[in-house]
Write an enzyme that holds these catalytic residues in place. Sequence first.
Site, mmCIF file in Angstrom:
data_model
loop_
_atom_site.group_PDB
_atom_site.id
_atom_site.type_symbol
_atom_site.label_atom_id
_atom_site.label_comp_id
_atom_site.label_asym_id
_atom_site.label_seq_id
_atom_site.Cartn_x
_atom_site.Cartn_y
_atom_site.Cartn_z
ATOM 1 N N CYS A 47 -3.349 1.389 6.484
ATOM 2 C CA CYS A 47 -3.756 0.649 7.687
ATOM 3 C C CYS A 47 -4.435 1.561 8.698
ATOM 4 O O CYS A 47 -5.159 1.087 9.560
ATOM 5 C CB CYS A 47 -2.535 -0.014 8.306
ATOM 6 S SG CYS A 47 -1.214 1.165 8.626
ATOM 7 N N GLY A 100 9.783 -11.347 -4.903
ATOM 8 C CA GLY A 100 8.988 -12.554 -5.131
ATOM 9 C C GLY A 100 7.815 -12.633 -4.178
ATOM 10 O O GLY A 100 7.503 -11.687 -3.451
ATOM 11 N N THR A 101 7.185 -13.797 -4.170
ATOM 12 C CA THR A 101 5.933 -13.953 -3.406
ATOM 13 C C THR A 101 6.202 -14.322 -1.941
ATOM 14 O O THR A 101 7.272 -14.854 -1.604
ATOM 15 C CB THR A 101 5.072 -15.078 -4.013
ATOM 16 O OG1 THR A 101 5.760 -16.314 -3.819
ATOM 17 C CG2 THR A 101 4.790 -14.867 -5.481
ATOM 18 N N GLY A 102 5.184 -14.115 -1.128
ATOM 19 C CA GLY A 102 5.297 -14.445 0.290
ATOM 20 C C GLY A 102 5.543 -15.923 0.540
ATOM 21 O O GLY A 102 6.508 -16.298 1.214
ATOM 22 N N PRO A 103 4.670 -16.785 -0.015
ATOM 23 C CA PRO A 103 4.847 -18.213 0.283
ATOM 24 C C PRO A 103 6.204 -18.775 -0.159
ATOM 25 O O PRO A 103 6.717 -19.686 0.474
ATOM 26 C CB PRO A 103 3.697 -18.870 -0.493
ATOM 27 C CG PRO A 103 2.663 -17.798 -0.588
ATOM 28 C CD PRO A 103 3.417 -16.511 -0.708
ATOM 29 N N ARG A 104 6.805 -18.224 -1.227
ATOM 30 C CA ARG A 104 8.113 -18.769 -1.650
ATOM 31 C C ARG A 104 9.254 -18.032 -0.954
ATOM 32 O O ARG A 104 9.851 -18.510 -0.010
ATOM 33 C CB ARG A 104 8.271 -18.624 -3.176
ATOM 34 C CG ARG A 104 7.630 -19.765 -3.961
ATOM 35 C CD ARG A 104 8.287 -19.917 -5.318
ATOM 36 N NE ARG A 104 9.575 -20.562 -5.246
ATOM 37 C CZ ARG A 104 10.576 -20.377 -6.100
ATOM 38 N NH1 ARG A 104 10.444 -19.556 -7.122
ATOM 39 N NH2 ARG A 104 11.716 -21.008 -5.957
ATOM 40 N N VAL A 105 9.529 -16.813 -1.419
ATOM 41 C CA VAL A 105 10.740 -16.158 -0.909
ATOM 42 C C VAL A 105 10.533 -15.602 0.505
ATOM 43 O O VAL A 105 11.467 -15.590 1.322
ATOM 44 C CB VAL A 105 11.240 -15.093 -1.907
ATOM 45 C CG1 VAL A 105 10.372 -13.844 -1.897
ATOM 46 C CG2 VAL A 105 12.680 -14.751 -1.641
ATOM 47 N N GLY A 106 9.305 -15.177 0.800
ATOM 48 C CA GLY A 106 9.020 -14.641 2.137
ATOM 49 C C GLY A 106 9.271 -15.710 3.197
ATOM 50 O O GLY A 106 9.946 -15.482 4.197
ATOM 51 N N GLU A 115 7.250 0.951 16.415
ATOM 52 C CA GLU A 115 8.342 1.517 15.618
ATOM 53 C C GLU A 115 8.444 3.004 15.942
ATOM 54 O O GLU A 115 7.446 3.632 16.281
ATOM 55 C CB GLU A 115 8.069 1.328 14.122
ATOM 56 C CG GLU A 115 8.011 -0.138 13.720
ATOM 57 C CD GLU A 115 7.626 -0.385 12.258
ATOM 58 O OE1 GLU A 115 8.132 -1.345 11.661
ATOM 59 O OE2 GLU A 115 6.807 0.392 11.722
ATOM 60 N N GLU A 126 3.502 -5.260 12.334
ATOM 61 C CA GLU A 126 2.637 -4.078 12.149
ATOM 62 C C GLU A 126 1.501 -4.506 11.235
ATOM 63 O O GLU A 126 1.714 -4.703 10.037
ATOM 64 C CB GLU A 126 3.434 -2.931 11.503
ATOM 65 C CG GLU A 126 4.546 -2.383 12.367
ATOM 66 C CD GLU A 126 4.047 -1.638 13.588
ATOM 67 O OE1 GLU A 126 2.859 -1.260 13.642
ATOM 68 O OE2 GLU A 126 4.850 -1.450 14.511
ATOM 69 N N ASN A 149 0.807 -1.232 0.000
ATOM 70 C CA ASN A 149 0.000 0.000 0.000
ATOM 71 C C ASN A 149 0.834 1.273 0.000
ATOM 72 O O ASN A 149 0.461 2.261 -0.651
ATOM 73 C CB ASN A 149 -1.008 -0.018 1.159
ATOM 74 C CG ASN A 149 -0.342 -0.036 2.508
ATOM 75 O OD1 ASN A 149 0.713 -0.638 2.688
ATOM 76 N ND2 ASN A 149 -0.932 0.638 3.452
HETATM 77 P P1 NAD Z 1 0.150 -9.387 3.144
HETATM 78 O O1 NAD Z 1 0.221 -9.902 4.525
HETATM 79 O O2 NAD Z 1 -0.588 -10.165 2.137
HETATM 80 O O3 NAD Z 1 1.613 -9.197 2.542
HETATM 81 C C1 NAD Z 1 2.584 -8.397 3.166
HETATM 82 C C2 NAD Z 1 3.955 -8.893 2.773
HETATM 83 O O4 NAD Z 1 4.127 -10.200 3.298
HETATM 84 C C3 NAD Z 1 4.175 -9.019 1.274
HETATM 85 O O5 NAD Z 1 5.502 -8.683 0.957
HETATM 86 C C4 NAD Z 1 3.923 -10.487 1.015
HETATM 87 O O6 NAD Z 1 4.556 -10.999 -0.136
HETATM 88 C C5 NAD Z 1 4.517 -11.089 2.267
HETATM 89 N N1 NAD Z 1 3.996 -12.418 2.586
HETATM 90 C C6 NAD Z 1 2.792 -12.955 2.261
HETATM 91 N N2 NAD Z 1 2.709 -14.214 2.711
HETATM 92 C C7 NAD Z 1 3.874 -14.486 3.350
HETATM 93 C C8 NAD Z 1 4.385 -15.621 4.029
HETATM 94 N N3 NAD Z 1 3.684 -16.746 4.139
HETATM 95 N N4 NAD Z 1 5.622 -15.546 4.571
HETATM 96 C C9 NAD Z 1 6.350 -14.419 4.478
HETATM 97 N N5 NAD Z 1 5.923 -13.312 3.822
HETATM 98 C C10 NAD Z 1 4.690 -13.333 3.283
HETATM 99 O O7 NAD Z 1 -0.394 -7.903 3.280
HETATM 100 P P2 NAD Z 1 -0.705 -6.896 2.075
HETATM 101 O O8 NAD Z 1 -1.985 -7.317 1.467
HETATM 102 O O9 NAD Z 1 0.511 -6.727 1.243
HETATM 103 O O10 NAD Z 1 -0.890 -5.524 2.878
HETATM 104 C C11 NAD Z 1 -2.088 -5.116 3.417
HETATM 105 C C12 NAD Z 1 -2.096 -5.359 4.909
HETATM 106 O O11 NAD Z 1 -1.025 -4.675 5.516
HETATM 107 C C13 NAD Z 1 -3.349 -4.807 5.565
HETATM 108 O O12 NAD Z 1 -3.800 -5.710 6.540
HETATM 109 C C14 NAD Z 1 -2.851 -3.527 6.210
HETATM 110 O O13 NAD Z 1 -3.611 -3.064 7.291
HETATM 111 C C15 NAD Z 1 -1.483 -3.926 6.637
HETATM 112 N N6 NAD Z 1 -0.640 -2.752 6.868
HETATM 113 C C16 NAD Z 1 -0.282 -2.450 8.153
HETATM 114 C C17 NAD Z 1 0.486 -1.320 8.410
HETATM 115 C C18 NAD Z 1 0.907 -0.946 9.805
HETATM 116 O O14 NAD Z 1 1.829 -0.159 9.938
HETATM 117 N N7 NAD Z 1 0.281 -1.470 10.845
HETATM 118 C C19 NAD Z 1 0.893 -0.516 7.341
HETATM 119 C C20 NAD Z 1 0.500 -0.861 6.055
HETATM 120 C C21 NAD Z 1 -0.262 -1.999 5.819
#
Ligand code: NAD
Length: 487
Positions: A287, A209-215, A468, A253, A155
């Site tokens: 958020c 890359g994607t969350g499920p792979r590289v994350g 933070e 966060e 976002n």
């Molecule tokens: P998301 O959780 O789908 O993805 C966030 C990141 O995590 C991405 O880089 C994604 O690739 C990675 N990811 C996904 N699955 C993963 C896994 N299994 N292992 C490791 N990494 C993984 O969230 P989003 O849709 O990208 O963002 C929206 C969300 O973020 C909303 O819930 C929003 O409220 C929250 N947000 C919170 C804050 C805050 O400061 N509190 C700020 C911005 C956004």
Amino acid sequence: MAATKALLMLENFIDGKFLPCTSYIDSYDPSTGEVYYRVPDSGKEEIDAAVEAARRAFPGWSSRSPQERSQVLNKLADLLEQSLEELAQAESKDQGKTLTLARTMDIPRSVQNFRFFASSVLHHTSECTQMDHLGCMHYTVRTPVGIAGLISPWNLPLYLLTWKIAPAMAAGNTVIAKPSELTSVTAWMLCKLLDKAGVPPGVVNIVFGTGPRVGEALVSHPEVPLISFTGSQPTAERITQLSAPHCKKLSLELGGKNPAIIFEDANLDECIPATVRSSFANQGEICLCTSRIFVQKSIYSEFLKRFVEATRKWKVGVPSDPSASMGALISKAHLEKVRSYVKKALSEGAQIQCGEGVDKLHLPARNQAGYFMLPTVITDIKDESCCMKEEIFGPVTCVTPFDSEEEVIQRANSVKYGLAATVWSRDVGRVHRVAKQLQSGLVWTNCWLIRELNLPFGGMKSSGIGREGAKDSYDFFTEIKTITVKH
Ligand code: NAD
């Protein structure tokens, strides 16, 4: 036959070098729905290479003085600032947000993140106490944790990524960052500036890359002792499970279901435009955006009429349109998810006051397949509805009346989240009283989104773990040790 335009191909940045990947995923321009670049689909192999580079770079970077690291961060801020326009254009095209917002908020704040932590890292002190009767003194020292794993959402792409990279680097860690696969371009552009700023190879590695792979490869790596994550609550749950066997330091966060509480003595001339902005800024994809508006009964009708009028003026347009207040949502899937909440509300008997299904969206022909949606106001909805409980993360807000202070505090606190709240009242006693009782990491009264970066940022309950800010980020990105000396 017309030549097909070659797509921009991003590359990973590991050990100071751009490296191609064996497979790629498509990334879409949200304003047209067309693929416009390709992102490396990295996995364990790339994380292993990045860990190796970060491990090698750690002794050199962590032994520099805070002043030396601060100089590098300031130089990086200058270089980002020189590229502000180019970065803003890229962020807007990639995320769908208006160019105006990227120019005035996302990129300036990314610059500020580096300047802020370049300065704040110079001002931390440690603690010392004495026990004369035992001939002892005790003091604390802080050391960088090691390799910091940083995962950020789509976002506010560069803004949130740099909010993690800057304090991690400033404290002497080396970094492996993984931006969202949906918005990777500005992170890749940042990589091009690192060498010029004097960041040694391996200090900052960015793997796409994607969350499920590289994350997951990053989170489960045993040599990455710390994960700073911003994103959704379900992903945080998965990250917590994966890091548990290693006892990793975690900063989470997460999302919110943020209330605005509007008392009858509120200054509506200020409250209404601010609440339109707090509900719909960045397409409601912040958020901290307001998604439940509680209005005291005596002013409910007036508020609703004026709020809906003001919302109808919140123009949806192509991101480059300077008169647009809102651009496109991030993806087709997300647009469908946000729309499904409006449908659900309708099926429960709620009223849609404006926006989705009520008003008409006007877009140029080439943007018809883009992920646009009108800002939507829902009323006559029960607190138990999923629209009042779950994070929608789009341009949808619910308005509901309340009678008393006690009642509204209880209703505002009745969700699993606790990130941000706003309170509108001219009664100073009430403002303090209500703010104190709200289960929310941040409370803005008579304003929204005025940030003081020194102070703690973060949520309660399912909105996260940790905070933070100047001191909080420093504490997180360092390990503390207590030393006792007997003389
Ligand atoms: P998301 O959780 O789908 O993805 C966030 C990141 O995590 C991405 O880089 C994604 O690739 C990675 N990811 C996904 N699955 C993963 C896994 N299994 N292992 C490791 N990494 C993984 O969230 P989003 O849709 O990208 O963002 C929206 C969300 O973020 C909303 O819930 C929003 O409220 C929250 N947000 C919170 C804050 C805050 O400061 N509190 C700020 C911005 C956004």
